[in-house]
Scaffold this motif. Structure first.
Motif, mmCIF file in Angstrom:
data_model
loop_
_atom_site.group_PDB
_atom_site.id
_atom_site.type_symbol
_atom_site.label_atom_id
_atom_site.label_comp_id
_atom_site.label_asym_id
_atom_site.label_seq_id
_atom_site.Cartn_x
_atom_site.Cartn_y
_atom_site.Cartn_z
ATOM 1 N N ILE A 99 20.765 22.475 46.994
ATOM 2 C CA ILE A 99 21.024 22.664 45.567
ATOM 3 C C ILE A 99 20.779 21.358 44.816
ATOM 4 N N ASP A 100 20.021 21.468 43.744
ATOM 5 C CA ASP A 100 19.780 20.339 42.847
ATOM 6 C C ASP A 100 21.023 20.186 41.969
ATOM 7 N N ASN A 101 21.839 19.202 42.283
ATOM 8 C CA ASN A 101 23.130 18.989 41.628
ATOM 9 C C ASN A 101 22.918 18.525 40.183
ATOM 10 N N ASP A 102 23.499 19.275 39.199
ATOM 11 C CA ASP A 102 23.308 18.881 37.794
ATOM 12 C C ASP A 102 24.337 17.846 37.330
ATOM 13 N N GLY A 103 25.286 17.469 38.235
ATOM 14 C CA GLY A 103 26.267 16.443 37.902
ATOM 15 C C GLY A 103 27.394 16.916 36.996
ATOM 16 N N GLN A 104 27.407 18.208 36.643
ATOM 17 C CA GLN A 104 28.442 18.732 35.737
ATOM 18 C C GLN A 104 29.629 19.325 36.485
ATOM 19 N N PHE A 105 29.389 19.865 37.679
ATOM 20 C CA PHE A 105 30.437 20.472 38.517
ATOM 21 C C PHE A 105 31.198 21.565 37.756
ATOM 22 N N THR A 106 30.428 22.375 37.028
ATOM 23 C CA THR A 106 31.001 23.474 36.252
ATOM 24 C C THR A 106 31.529 24.539 37.197
ATOM 25 N N LEU A 107 32.792 24.937 36.995
ATOM 26 C CA LEU A 107 33.434 25.877 37.908
ATOM 27 C C LEU A 107 33.018 27.316 37.621
ATOM 28 N N ALA A 108 32.912 28.105 38.680
ATOM 29 C CA ALA A 108 32.652 29.540 38.554
ATOM 30 C C ALA A 108 33.879 30.219 37.936
ATOM 31 N N PRO A 109 33.703 31.336 37.242
ATOM 32 C CA PRO A 109 34.844 32.045 36.634
ATOM 33 C C PRO A 109 35.917 32.378 37.675
ATOM 34 N N GLY A 110 37.162 32.141 37.314
ATOM 35 C CA GLY A 110 38.287 32.483 38.186
ATOM 36 C C GLY A 110 38.737 31.376 39.111
ATOM 37 N N VAL A 111 37.876 30.405 39.381
ATOM 38 C CA VAL A 111 38.256 29.303 40.270
ATOM 39 C C VAL A 111 39.335 28.461 39.595
ATOM 40 N N GLY A 112 40.449 28.248 40.288
ATOM 41 C CA GLY A 112 41.548 27.473 39.726
ATOM 42 C C GLY A 112 42.644 28.327 39.105
ATOM 43 N N THR A 113 42.479 29.651 39.140
ATOM 44 C CA THR A 113 43.506 30.549 38.585
ATOM 45 C C THR A 113 44.742 30.541 39.486
ATOM 46 N N GLU A 114 45.904 30.244 38.897
ATOM 47 C CA GLU A 114 47.151 30.198 39.667
ATOM 48 C C GLU A 114 47.586 31.610 40.073
ATOM 49 N N ARG A 115 48.117 31.722 41.314
ATOM 50 C CA ARG A 115 48.667 32.994 41.777
ATOM 51 C C ARG A 115 50.041 32.734 42.372
ATOM 52 N N ASP A 116 50.957 33.661 42.167
ATOM 53 C CA ASP A 116 52.300 33.545 42.721
ATOM 54 C C ASP A 116 52.254 33.931 44.195
ATOM 55 N N PRO A 117 52.559 32.989 45.104
ATOM 56 C CA PRO A 117 52.472 33.328 46.532
ATOM 57 C C PRO A 117 53.386 34.487 46.925
ATOM 58 N N ALA A 118 54.520 34.626 46.225
ATOM 59 C CA ALA A 118 55.462 35.705 46.555
ATOM 60 C C ALA A 118 54.879 37.081 46.261
ATOM 61 N N SER A 119 53.836 37.119 45.429
ATOM 62 C CA SER A 119 53.256 38.417 45.048
ATOM 63 C C SER A 119 52.163 38.873 46.003
ATOM 64 N N LEU A 120 51.772 38.021 46.950
ATOM 65 C CA LEU A 120 50.626 38.317 47.813
ATOM 66 C C LEU A 120 51.049 39.096 49.061
ATOM 67 N N SER A 121 50.322 40.161 49.354
ATOM 68 C CA SER A 121 50.534 40.897 50.606
ATOM 69 C C SER A 121 49.811 40.175 51.735
ATOM 70 N N ASN A 122 50.098 40.564 52.974
ATOM 71 C CA ASN A 122 49.416 39.956 54.126
ATOM 72 C C ASN A 122 47.905 40.144 54.025
ATOM 73 N N ASP A 123 47.485 41.347 53.645
ATOM 74 C CA ASP A 123 46.049 41.622 53.527
ATOM 75 C C ASP A 123 45.407 40.741 52.449
ATOM 76 N N GLU A 124 46.132 40.503 51.353
ATOM 77 C CA GLU A 124 45.608 39.660 50.278
ATOM 78 C C GLU A 124 45.507 38.205 50.710
ATOM 79 N N ILE A 125 46.463 37.742 51.508
ATOM 80 C CA ILE A 125 46.423 36.370 52.036
ATOM 81 C C ILE A 125 45.194 36.195 52.925
ATOM 82 N N LEU A 126 45.013 37.124 53.866
ATOM 83 C CA LEU A 126 43.868 37.034 54.790
ATOM 84 C C LEU A 126 42.542 37.161 54.040
#
Length: 445
Positions: A99-126
């Motif tokens: 990949i030709d790095n553009d030096g911006q490191f722009t994140l894909a949509p959704g990356v960095g979205t916080e999630r409550d660990p207590a809300s995750l099922s085992n299948d969602e964790i895996l």
């Protein structure tokens, strides 16, 4: 206070002080980024992008191609330049996405979205772990979602966080435990949900007092999670050694940790699990040590997967003025791989570059004599093999005896026998070559 340990092992000079005190900073790569499709044990990933595509940091660029395989995401934004064979750190060639790095490191949509660990099922964790492309970051590179799917999850009694980091020069896990203790403990809690009958044990060598203190502080009040200081001895971080120290159970040859009721994860892997599940961050970066007596400013950095090794040495100040480099290792001096080129990318399961002014292997070669039958190699072997007899069988080409009678394929290539040998015999190198020959013959059959 004496701490638990395992049979055998050695005490090489750690040289941790070179990089231990330097500030940890994030390094943003400047050159092109290269992603080998085989950064894990199992089948190489399959590209889902093509030349000319625009990609964002955190975007899937190659998907797992089979049960034992792992996703690969881009750690930069830019344009896919090529999908072609390139050299990797091991010296071999592999298909890579460039990949030709553009030096911006722009994140894909959704990356960095916080999630409550207590809300995750085992299948969602895996699913989050699999989607993030997480593999064993201690060096093994086994896909983590596969490790966390044993036949009987209820039979798992121990989740062991491996914070030993016994390899000389390397300090990235030590620094990680001091910086990201909450993430490591958070990941253990997620795994305790998957394995409801397990306790969490964080094993840390006693030469890392700051890490022990930080981990203990975060574990206070956490039910079922403890910190266990263990004696600083190489190779404490080996799975078999660590299971024995933590549980008192001995992993027999051919057994998997799950058969003894154990799941062992490196602390870096656990931190990646927490970030994937709770922050929606795929595996794009990791802490990485650049050290050795030939480096100007040894340090641990936060490094993006796919960055050139040459760039990282420059980021550590380059070579010390007036110093000649004899050898560069990917990893440390015990189990590291000697590199023939620095124009290669850092993969997920790489944790360090060690740049040395003197080549100890070259010096040992000049001093080598015949085996003197002292038996020190057997005393040093952490898993109870007999390296002297293994070497004799290997040199005679008696692969049947090497594998079936002497259990040579169970050698973990830790190098303890080579280190301790007064005759300077290159035992580990011989065992690696013999294992490769045996496995090649099996594949041919």
């Amino acid at each position: 206070m004496s701490h638990k340990t395992f049979r055998g092992g050695i005490h090489p000079n750690g040289h941790k002080e070179l990089s231990k005190g330097a500030p940890v900073e994030a390094y943003l790569p400047k050159g092109e980024m290269v992603y080998p499709l085989n950064q894990h044990i199992g089948k190489p990933a399959k590209p889902v992008v093509q030349k000319g595509d625009q990609v964002l940091a955190g975007q899937l660029i190659a998907e797992a191609d089979g049960f034992v395989s792992a996703n690969i995401v881009s750690s930069c934004s830019g344009t896919v330049k090529a999908i072609e064979e390139r050299h990797t750190i091991s010296g071999s060639r592999a298909m890579c996405i460039v990949i030709d790095n553009d030096g911006q490191f722009t994140l894909a949509p959704g990356v960095g979205t916080e999630r409550d660990p207590a809300s995750l099922s085992n299948d969602e964790i895996l699913a989050a772990i699999k989607s993030a492309g997480i593999v064993g970051l201690g060096g093994a590179g086994f896909p983590t979602h596969v490790k966390l799917m044993p036949k009987n999850p209820e039979a798992i009694e121990y989740i062991i966080a491996n914070g030993s980091e016994c390899e000389p020069y390397i300090t990235c896990d030590d620094r990680l435990m001091q910086r990201e203790a909450r993430g490591i403990v958070g990941a253990i809690k997620l795994l305790m949900q998957i394995f409801p009958n397990a306790v969490g044990v964080i094993a840390v060598e006693d030469n890392k007092p700051e890490a022990i203190e930080t981990m203990r502080g975060v574990c206070m009040g956490e039910k079922g999670i403890t910190v266990m200081p263990v004696m600083a001895k190489y190779p404490e971080g080996g799975e078999r050694s660590l299971i024995g120290v933590v549980t008192g159970r001995q992993l027999r040859f051919g057994q998997l940790p799950a058969e003894l009721g154990c799941v062992v994860c490196n602390v870096s892997t656990l931190n990646a699990i927490y970030r994937a599940c709770c922050k929606s961050e795929p595996l794009m970066e990791r802490l990485f040590t650049v050290s050795g007596d030939a480096v100007a400013n040894p340090r641990t950095m936060s490094v993006r997967i796919g960055t050139s090794a040459a760039e990282l040495i420059e980021a550590a100040g380059g070579i010390r003025p007036g110093c000649n480099v004899s050898k560069v290792l990917c990893g440390g001096p015990m189990m590291g791989i000697a590199m023939s080129s620095l124009d290669v990318p850092v993969a997920k399961n790489n944790n360090a570059l060690t740049v040395l002014a003197e080549d100890e292997v070259e010096k040992a070669d000049a001093q080598m004599t015949a085996c003197i039958r002292c038996g020190r190699c057997g005393h040093a072997c952490p898993i109870g093999l007999v390296p002297q007899m293994m070497a004799e069988a290997a040199e005679r080409g008696d692969f049947e005896r090497y594998e079936k009678k002497l259990y040579g394929l169970d050698c973990i290539a830790c190098g303890s026998c080579t280190y301790i040998c007064p005759a300077k015999r290159p035992l580990m190198q011989l065992f690696k070559q013999t294992k490769a020959a045996i496995m090649a013959a099996k594949r041919k059959k």
